[in-house]
Design a protein around this motif. Structure first.
Motif, PDB file in Angstrom:
ATOM      1  N   TYR A 103       0.841  -1.081  -0.071  1.00 58.44           N
ATOM      2  CA  TYR A 103       0.025  -0.183  -0.039  1.00 58.44           C
ATOM      3  C   TYR A 103       0.882   1.268   0.097  1.00 58.44           C
ATOM      4  O   TYR A 103       1.549   1.503   0.926  1.00 58.44           O
ATOM      5  CB  TYR A 103      -0.787   0.042   1.235  1.00 58.44           C
ATOM      6  CG  TYR A 103      -1.695   1.169   1.638  1.00 58.44           C
ATOM      7  CD1 TYR A 103      -2.045   2.092   0.445  1.00 58.44           C
ATOM      8  CD2 TYR A 103      -1.716   1.772   2.764  1.00 58.44           C
ATOM      9  CE1 TYR A 103      -2.944   3.242   0.722  1.00 58.44           C
ATOM     10  CE2 TYR A 103      -2.435   2.881   3.023  1.00 58.44           C
ATOM     11  CZ  TYR A 103      -2.913   3.615   2.132  1.00 58.44           C
ATOM     12  OH  TYR A 103      -3.713   4.735   2.239  1.00 58.44           O
ATOM     13  N   THR A 105       1.453   5.564  -1.131  1.00 54.23           N
ATOM     14  CA  THR A 105       0.706   6.837  -1.340  1.00 54.23           C
ATOM     15  C   THR A 105       1.619   7.773  -1.928  1.00 54.23           C
ATOM     16  O   THR A 105       3.078   7.978  -1.304  1.00 54.23           O
ATOM     17  CB  THR A 105       0.187   7.424   0.168  1.00 54.23           C
ATOM     18  OG1 THR A 105       1.151   7.549   0.973  1.00 54.23           O
ATOM     19  CG2 THR A 105      -0.953   6.547   0.498  1.00 54.23           C
ATOM     20  N   SER A 129      -2.501   4.974  -3.841  1.00 58.73           N
ATOM     21  CA  SER A 129      -3.391   6.170  -3.460  1.00 58.73           C
ATOM     22  C   SER A 129      -2.465   7.596  -4.126  1.00 58.73           C
ATOM     23  O   SER A 129      -1.454   7.744  -3.589  1.00 58.73           O
ATOM     24  CB  SER A 129      -3.426   6.219  -1.977  1.00 58.73           C
ATOM     25  OG  SER A 129      -4.266   7.183  -1.613  1.00 58.73           O
ATOM     26  N   ASN A 130      -3.219   8.279  -4.908  1.00 62.48           N
ATOM     27  CA  ASN A 130      -2.541   9.713  -5.020  1.00 62.48           C
ATOM     28  C   ASN A 130      -1.198   9.359  -5.619  1.00 62.48           C
ATOM     29  O   ASN A 130      -0.382  10.225  -5.098  1.00 62.48           O
ATOM     30  CB  ASN A 130      -2.772  10.635  -3.837  1.00 62.48           C
ATOM     31  CG  ASN A 130      -3.954  10.980  -3.570  1.00 62.48           C
ATOM     32  OD1 ASN A 130      -4.983  10.832  -4.099  1.00 62.48           O
ATOM     33  ND2 ASN A 130      -4.433  11.493  -2.228  1.00 62.48           N
ATOM     34  N   MET A 218      -6.897   3.853  -4.810  1.00 63.72           N
ATOM     35  CA  MET A 218      -7.742   4.642  -3.930  1.00 63.72           C
ATOM     36  C   MET A 218      -7.339   6.206  -3.961  1.00 63.72           C
ATOM     37  O   MET A 218      -6.237   6.543  -3.375  1.00 63.72           O
ATOM     38  CB  MET A 218      -7.723   4.209  -2.479  1.00 63.72           C
ATOM     39  CG  MET A 218      -8.331   4.706  -1.387  1.00 63.72           C
ATOM     40  SD  MET A 218      -8.345   3.817  -0.081  1.00 63.72           S
ATOM     41  CE  MET A 218      -6.778   3.198   0.238  1.00 63.72           C
ATOM     42  N   ASP A 219      -8.223   7.058  -4.452  1.00 66.21           N
ATOM     43  CA  ASP A 219      -7.844   8.459  -4.606  1.00 66.21           C
ATOM     44  C   ASP A 219      -8.677   9.161  -3.923  1.00 66.21           C
ATOM     45  O   ASP A 219      -9.769   9.018  -3.728  1.00 66.21           O
ATOM     46  CB  ASP A 219      -7.687   8.819  -5.946  1.00 66.21           C
ATOM     47  CG  ASP A 219      -6.392   8.396  -6.667  1.00 66.21           C
ATOM     48  OD1 ASP A 219      -5.489   8.135  -6.079  1.00 66.21           O
ATOM     49  OD2 ASP A 219      -6.497   8.388  -7.925  1.00 66.21           O
ATOM     50  N   THR A 220      -8.578  10.520  -3.461  1.00 64.17           N
ATOM     51  CA  THR A 220      -9.501  11.554  -2.959  1.00 64.17           C
ATOM     52  C   THR A 220      -9.889  12.672  -4.119  1.00 64.17           C
ATOM     53  O   THR A 220      -9.057  12.664  -5.256  1.00 64.17           O
ATOM     54  CB  THR A 220      -8.797  12.505  -2.090  1.00 64.17           C
ATOM     55  OG1 THR A 220      -7.432  13.034  -2.420  1.00 64.17           O
ATOM     56  CG2 THR A 220      -8.206  11.582  -0.754  1.00 64.17           C
ATOM     57  N   LYS A 231      -2.675  11.444 -12.134  1.00 63.05           N
ATOM     58  CA  LYS A 231      -3.586  10.285 -11.467  1.00 63.05           C
ATOM     59  C   LYS A 231      -4.322   9.841 -12.683  1.00 63.05           C
ATOM     60  O   LYS A 231      -4.681   8.544 -12.761  1.00 63.05           O
ATOM     61  CB  LYS A 231      -4.421  11.032 -10.418  1.00 63.05           C
ATOM     62  CG  LYS A 231      -3.695  11.447  -9.188  1.00 63.05           C
ATOM     63  CD  LYS A 231      -4.495  12.447  -8.412  1.00 63.05           C
ATOM     64  CE  LYS A 231      -5.747  11.774  -7.644  1.00 63.05           C
ATOM     65  NZ  LYS A 231      -6.296  13.012  -6.929  1.00 63.05           N
ATOM     66  N   ARG A 243     -11.560   0.651  -8.339  1.00 66.76           N
ATOM     67  CA  ARG A 243     -11.692   2.122  -7.807  1.00 66.76           C
ATOM     68  C   ARG A 243     -12.206   2.271  -6.725  1.00 66.76           C
ATOM     69  O   ARG A 243     -13.126   1.629  -6.459  1.00 66.76           O
ATOM     70  CB  ARG A 243     -12.495   2.884  -8.944  1.00 66.76           C
ATOM     71  CG  ARG A 243     -11.802   3.402 -10.465  1.00 66.76           C
ATOM     72  CD  ARG A 243     -10.634   2.506 -10.679  1.00 66.76           C
ATOM     73  NE  ARG A 243     -10.335   3.152 -12.140  1.00 66.76           N
ATOM     74  CZ  ARG A 243      -9.920   2.316 -12.787  1.00 66.76           C
ATOM     75  NH1 ARG A 243      -9.704   1.024 -12.937  1.00 66.76           N
ATOM     76  NH2 ARG A 243      -9.233   2.621 -14.205  1.00 66.76           N
ATOM     77  N   TYR A 245     -13.129   5.661  -4.371  1.00 68.12           N
ATOM     78  CA  TYR A 245     -12.587   7.092  -4.389  1.00 68.12           C
ATOM     79  C   TYR A 245     -13.465   7.609  -3.202  1.00 68.12           C
ATOM     80  O   TYR A 245     -14.324   7.143  -2.904  1.00 68.12           O
ATOM     81  CB  TYR A 245     -13.495   7.643  -5.513  1.00 68.12           C
ATOM     82  CG  TYR A 245     -12.734   7.483  -7.185  1.00 68.12           C
ATOM     83  CD1 TYR A 245     -13.313   6.675  -7.921  1.00 68.12           C
ATOM     84  CD2 TYR A 245     -11.415   8.037  -7.147  1.00 68.12           C
ATOM     85  CE1 TYR A 245     -12.826   6.475  -9.268  1.00 68.12           C
ATOM     86  CE2 TYR A 245     -10.713   7.568  -8.293  1.00 68.12           C
ATOM     87  CZ  TYR A 245     -11.574   6.812  -9.411  1.00 68.12           C
ATOM     88  OH  TYR A 245     -10.972   6.549 -10.718  1.00 68.12           O
ATOM     89  N   VAL A 261     -10.523   4.550   4.672  1.00 62.76           N
ATOM     90  CA  VAL A 261      -9.154   3.888   4.020  1.00 62.76           C
ATOM     91  C   VAL A 261      -9.389   2.487   4.451  1.00 62.76           C
ATOM     92  O   VAL A 261      -8.791   1.542   3.794  1.00 62.76           O
ATOM     93  CB  VAL A 261      -8.193   4.675   4.382  1.00 62.76           C
ATOM     94  CG1 VAL A 261      -6.743   4.179   4.006  1.00 62.76           C
ATOM     95  CG2 VAL A 261      -8.309   5.995   3.535  1.00 62.76           C
ATOM     96  N   HIS A 264     -11.639   0.247   2.994  1.00 63.01           N
ATOM     97  CA  HIS A 264     -11.125  -0.314   1.385  1.00 63.01           C
ATOM     98  C   HIS A 264     -10.030  -1.177   1.438  1.00 63.01           C
ATOM     99  O   HIS A 264      -9.803  -2.228   0.595  1.00 63.01           O
ATOM    100  CB  HIS A 264     -10.893   1.083   0.620  1.00 63.01           C
ATOM    101  CG  HIS A 264     -12.129   1.814   0.277  1.00 63.01           C
ATOM    102  ND1 HIS A 264     -13.096   1.542  -0.342  1.00 63.01           N
ATOM    103  CD2 HIS A 264     -12.406   3.158   0.477  1.00 63.01           C
ATOM    104  CE1 HIS A 264     -14.009   2.091  -0.634  1.00 63.01           C
ATOM    105  NE2 HIS A 264     -13.557   3.405  -0.140  1.00 63.01           N
TER     106      HIS A 264
END
Length: 392
Positions: A103, A105, A129-130, A218-220, A231, A243, A245, A261, A264
């Motif tokens: 995982y 980021t 993520s991001n 996993m994005d914001t 992204k 996905r 989100y 988070v 997910h």
């Protein structure tokens, strides 16, 4: 951006319960947390430039309680991606972990993809993520990169912090920013220089042997330091990836939106076949500092407390068992009041015709005077027979 505030209470508790490991491997110093059942394939969390192993403390606490093993690492002091791949592989060998779920980021997500590309047999799944696929955008924005190793520490920290959006935040996002800033302050000049060097070092992620079904993106959706077009490129590279989100969360959703988070992450691990062992990990406790079963310590403590209670019980008080207590006739105004746990002191008068027993704790064995914080009940005894009970 607000000034750095004091550490959150749950983080203070986490630090008191979960040990931080520091081990040298070759010329690299690794700093990491490892918590949860050792029989479960681990989820390894890799932070971005502004992160340390500590930023994933909410995931370590929550997922380990569900029966997952979580390892959170600091990015060691490496200066190119080949060095990162070799160092990370040696780290996995040292802690005896062969297959991992990663995982990552921001920069951590890029490093996770590179490792999955070069060591495909060791990586079973990815949560990204991001993050991004190549470093060209960052290299163009940092023309002074060749001089980063000579740049003073305070300038490097200022450069990193300018990438974090300032300005009014929702409270939970503001708290996540404050915590991330506090972690940046702990990084040395060389740590910051090496991470910035990795960000601009010419590299890109090649095709992965890993199936898209083993990848979660996993994005914001509000904002983050990674440009949106980077992204989007990641999403296009893995069209069949799952996905996830988040409506809001900022740059640090693992801190600002930990419940979402963590959910997910659990769904991802379940989907790729990682079975948790909740029966092994009951709680984060001093008796189980590595996240293993603490039930034996709890049982031992319970048995010791029971022995202490038995040793403190009065002897010869007319009860055949310490687990049994006689009942008294009902009395208005006190029938619903539960007995208070206190010590028992037995007082005998000079004449054996009258007996007064002061009940301060434990069980009632004879007619007595019961003292509580609110009232006392007077019981008169003559010749061992019950005469009256009066609330005074």
């Amino acid at each position: 951006m607000k000034g750095v505030s004091s550490a959150p209470g749950d983080y203070v508790y986490f630090k008191s319960q979960v040990p931080l490991h520091k081990i040298p491997i070759g010329t690299k110093q690794w700093r990491y947390y490892d918590f949860g059942p050792k029989t479960v394939p681990p989820l390894i969390c890799i932070p971005g430039i502004a992160g340390t192993a500590d930023v994933y403390y909410k995931q370590i606490m929550a997922l380990s309680m569900k029966g997952y093993r979580v390892i959170s690492v600091d990015i060691p002091r490496v200066w190119n991606y080949h060095e990162w791949i070799q160092a990370f592989e040696k780290f996995l060998d040292t802690i005896d972990v062969h297959h991992v779920h990663l995982y990552g980021t921001s920069l951590g997500g890029f490093l996770a993809q590179l490792f999955a590309h070069h060591r495909p047999r060791r990586v079973k799944s990815l949560v990204l993520s991001n993050t991004y696929l190549d470093t060209r955008t960052f290299a163009a924005a940092m023309p002074w990169a060749p001089f980063v190793s000579w740049t003073p520490s305070f300038l490097l920290k200022r450069y990193v912090l300018t990438g974090i959006r300032d300005g009014p935040h929702e409270p939970f996002i503001a708290d996540s920013v404050d915590f991330a800033v506090s972690q940046v302050e702990t990084l040395s000049k060389d740590d910051l220089a090496s991470r910035l060097t990795l960000t601009v070092d010419a590299a890109s992620v090649g095709s992965l042997l890993l199936s898209d079904s083993s990848i979660t993106i996993m994005d914001t959706n509000d904002y983050c330091a990674i440009p949106q077009h980077l992204k989007d490129e990641l999403t296009e590279r893995y069209p069949e990836a799952r996905r996830a989100y988040l409506k809001t969360g900022g740059d640090f959703p693992f801190l600002s939106r930990p419940d979402e988070v963590n959910l997910h992450l659990q769904l991802h691990l379940r989907r790729v076949g990682v079975e948790p062992r909740p029966e092994v990990v009951k709680s984060i406790s001093k008796g189980g500092a590595d996240g293993t079963d603490g039930s034996s310590q709890s049982k031992k403590k319970t048995d010791e407390e029971k022995d202490d209670r038995n040793n403190n019980m009065p002897q010869g008080s007319g009860s055949s068992s310490s687990d049994q207590s006689p009942t008294f006739p009902e009395s208005s105004g006190s029938s619903n009041d539960p007995p208070l746990p206190t010590d028992t002191i037995q007082l005998h008068s000079s004449s054996m015709k009258n007996l007064i027993l002061v009940q301060l704790a434990g069980e009632v064995h004879q007619s007595c005077v019961v003292l509580t914080l609110c009232y006392c009940t007077l019981v008169l005894v003559h010749g061992g027979g019950f005469i009256s009970r009066q609330l005074v």
